[in-house]
Design a protein around this motif. Structure first.
Motif, short mmCIF file in Angstrom:
data_model
loop_
_atom_site.label_atom_id
_atom_site.label_comp_id
_atom_site.label_asym_id
_atom_site.label_seq_id
_atom_site.Cartn_x
_atom_site.Cartn_y
_atom_site.Cartn_z
N GLU A 42 -5.91 -26.72 -8.04
CA GLU A 42 -5.30 -26.34 -10.05
C GLU A 42 -5.36 -25.06 -10.49
O GLU A 42 -5.04 -24.60 -11.33
CB GLU A 42 -4.85 -27.90 -10.36
CG GLU A 42 -5.93 -28.39 -11.13
CD GLU A 42 -7.17 -29.70 -10.06
OE1 GLU A 42 -7.89 -30.22 -10.26
OE2 GLU A 42 -6.73 -29.36 -8.79
N ASN A 43 -7.10 -25.23 -10.47
CA ASN A 43 -7.51 -24.22 -10.83
C ASN A 43 -9.17 -22.96 -10.20
O ASN A 43 -9.23 -22.67 -11.02
CB ASN A 43 -9.07 -24.51 -11.93
CG ASN A 43 -8.25 -25.79 -12.79
OD1 ASN A 43 -7.25 -25.57 -13.17
ND2 ASN A 43 -8.80 -26.86 -13.75
N ALA A 44 -8.00 -22.70 -9.36
CA ALA A 44 -9.11 -21.82 -8.35
C ALA A 44 -8.83 -20.47 -8.76
O ALA A 44 -7.59 -19.97 -9.12
CB ALA A 44 -7.77 -21.56 -7.21
N GLY A 45 -9.85 -19.88 -9.11
CA GLY A 45 -10.65 -18.43 -9.89
C GLY A 45 -10.57 -18.15 -11.35
O GLY A 45 -10.88 -17.36 -12.03
N GLN A 46 -10.75 -19.79 -11.34
CA GLN A 46 -10.51 -19.44 -13.08
C GLN A 46 -11.74 -19.50 -13.85
O GLN A 46 -12.66 -20.42 -13.49
CB GLN A 46 -9.99 -20.42 -14.19
CG GLN A 46 -7.65 -20.79 -12.95
CD GLN A 46 -7.77 -19.69 -14.35
OE1 GLN A 46 -7.47 -19.70 -15.91
NE2 GLN A 46 -6.44 -19.09 -13.92
N GLY A 89 -20.61 -27.89 -5.70
CA GLY A 89 -19.09 -28.31 -5.22
C GLY A 89 -18.03 -27.53 -4.99
O GLY A 89 -18.44 -26.03 -4.51
N ASN A 90 -17.72 -26.79 -6.43
CA ASN A 90 -16.30 -26.57 -5.86
C ASN A 90 -16.61 -24.68 -7.58
O ASN A 90 -15.14 -24.83 -7.86
CB ASN A 90 -14.68 -26.94 -6.09
CG ASN A 90 -14.32 -27.42 -5.14
OD1 ASN A 90 -14.04 -26.96 -3.59
ND2 ASN A 90 -13.86 -29.11 -5.60
N ASN A 91 -17.47 -25.27 -7.65
CA ASN A 91 -17.68 -24.61 -8.47
C ASN A 91 -18.66 -22.99 -8.99
O ASN A 91 -20.11 -23.12 -7.56
CB ASN A 91 -17.27 -25.28 -9.99
CG ASN A 91 -16.58 -25.75 -10.33
OD1 ASN A 91 -15.62 -25.62 -10.45
ND2 ASN A 91 -17.30 -26.96 -10.43
N GLY A 93 -10.46 -16.29 -18.32
CA GLY A 93 -9.57 -15.79 -17.77
C GLY A 93 -9.39 -16.16 -16.08
O GLY A 93 -9.92 -17.08 -16.51
N ASN A 94 -9.19 -15.73 -15.50
CA ASN A 94 -8.73 -16.02 -14.24
C ASN A 94 -9.14 -14.25 -13.37
O ASN A 94 -10.09 -13.31 -13.20
CB ASN A 94 -7.68 -15.87 -13.88
CG ASN A 94 -6.76 -14.87 -14.10
OD1 ASN A 94 -6.70 -13.22 -13.93
ND2 ASN A 94 -5.40 -14.74 -14.14
N ILE A 95 -9.58 -14.66 -12.25
CA ILE A 95 -9.67 -13.69 -11.87
C ILE A 95 -9.70 -12.35 -11.44
O ILE A 95 -9.86 -10.67 -11.26
CB ILE A 95 -9.39 -14.20 -9.64
CG1 ILE A 95 -10.76 -13.45 -8.96
CG2 ILE A 95 -8.61 -14.34 -9.19
CD1 ILE A 95 -12.69 -13.38 -9.09
N TYR A 96 -8.41 -11.89 -12.01
CA TYR A 96 -7.46 -10.90 -12.15
C TYR A 96 -8.18 -10.36 -13.44
O TYR A 96 -8.70 -8.90 -13.57
CB TYR A 96 -6.27 -10.58 -12.14
CG TYR A 96 -5.54 -11.10 -10.85
CD1 TYR A 96 -5.74 -10.56 -9.40
CD2 TYR A 96 -5.15 -12.63 -11.07
CE1 TYR A 96 -4.96 -11.18 -8.57
CE2 TYR A 96 -3.66 -12.98 -9.96
CZ TYR A 96 -4.01 -12.22 -8.45
OH TYR A 96 -3.98 -12.98 -7.25
N SER A 97 -8.20 -11.20 -14.50
CA SER A 97 -9.59 -10.83 -15.43
C SER A 97 -10.25 -10.06 -15.52
O SER A 97 -11.25 -9.07 -15.88
CB SER A 97 -8.65 -11.80 -16.84
OG SER A 97 -9.52 -12.21 -16.09
N LEU A 98 -11.11 -10.53 -14.73
CA LEU A 98 -12.89 -10.67 -13.87
C LEU A 98 -13.15 -9.56 -13.20
O LEU A 98 -13.65 -8.55 -14.10
CB LEU A 98 -13.52 -11.55 -13.24
CG LEU A 98 -14.61 -11.00 -12.86
CD1 LEU A 98 -15.72 -11.97 -14.24
CD2 LEU A 98 -15.07 -12.60 -12.26
N VAL A 99 -12.80 -8.95 -12.25
CA VAL A 99 -12.43 -8.16 -11.57
C VAL A 99 -12.16 -6.58 -12.61
O VAL A 99 -12.86 -5.24 -12.67
CB VAL A 99 -11.11 -7.91 -10.47
CG1 VAL A 99 -11.56 -6.59 -9.43
CG2 VAL A 99 -11.62 -9.02 -9.42
#
Length: 80
Positions: free
Chosen positions: A52-56, A26-28, A66-72
């Motif tokens: 509302e949670n895109a990239g979390q 789905g969305n995950n 975290g978010n996509i920035y912290s993952l990168v």
């Protein structure tokens, strides 16, 4: 349209980081956690693409989140 590009980017990011067992539901996405690198193919790491949670992300084993920035930044060992 932008959400599809983000999902493709994150899929490639996880694949390049050699995360095992990547699955889309789905969305995950779920996969083995890149933070604690489990010995077994457990999919404890999840990334949400709901509006509302895109990239979390959240790992249900080591509790890293975290978010996509912290993952990168973690995967490429760089800072913002």
């Amino acid at each position: 349209m932008a959400q599809i590009q983000i999902k493709d980017f994150i899929y490639q990011l996880l694949k390049n980081a050699e995360c095992r067992n990547i699955r889309e539901s789905g969305n995950n996405f779920s996969c083995a956690c890149p933070y604690h690198r489990p010995k077994h193919n457990t999919s404890s790491f999840g990334i949400s693409f709901k509006q509302e949670n895109a990239g979390q992300f959240h790992c249900f084993s080591c509790h890293e989140e975290g978010n996509i920035y912290s993952l990168v930044m973690f995967l490429y060992k760089c800072s913002f």
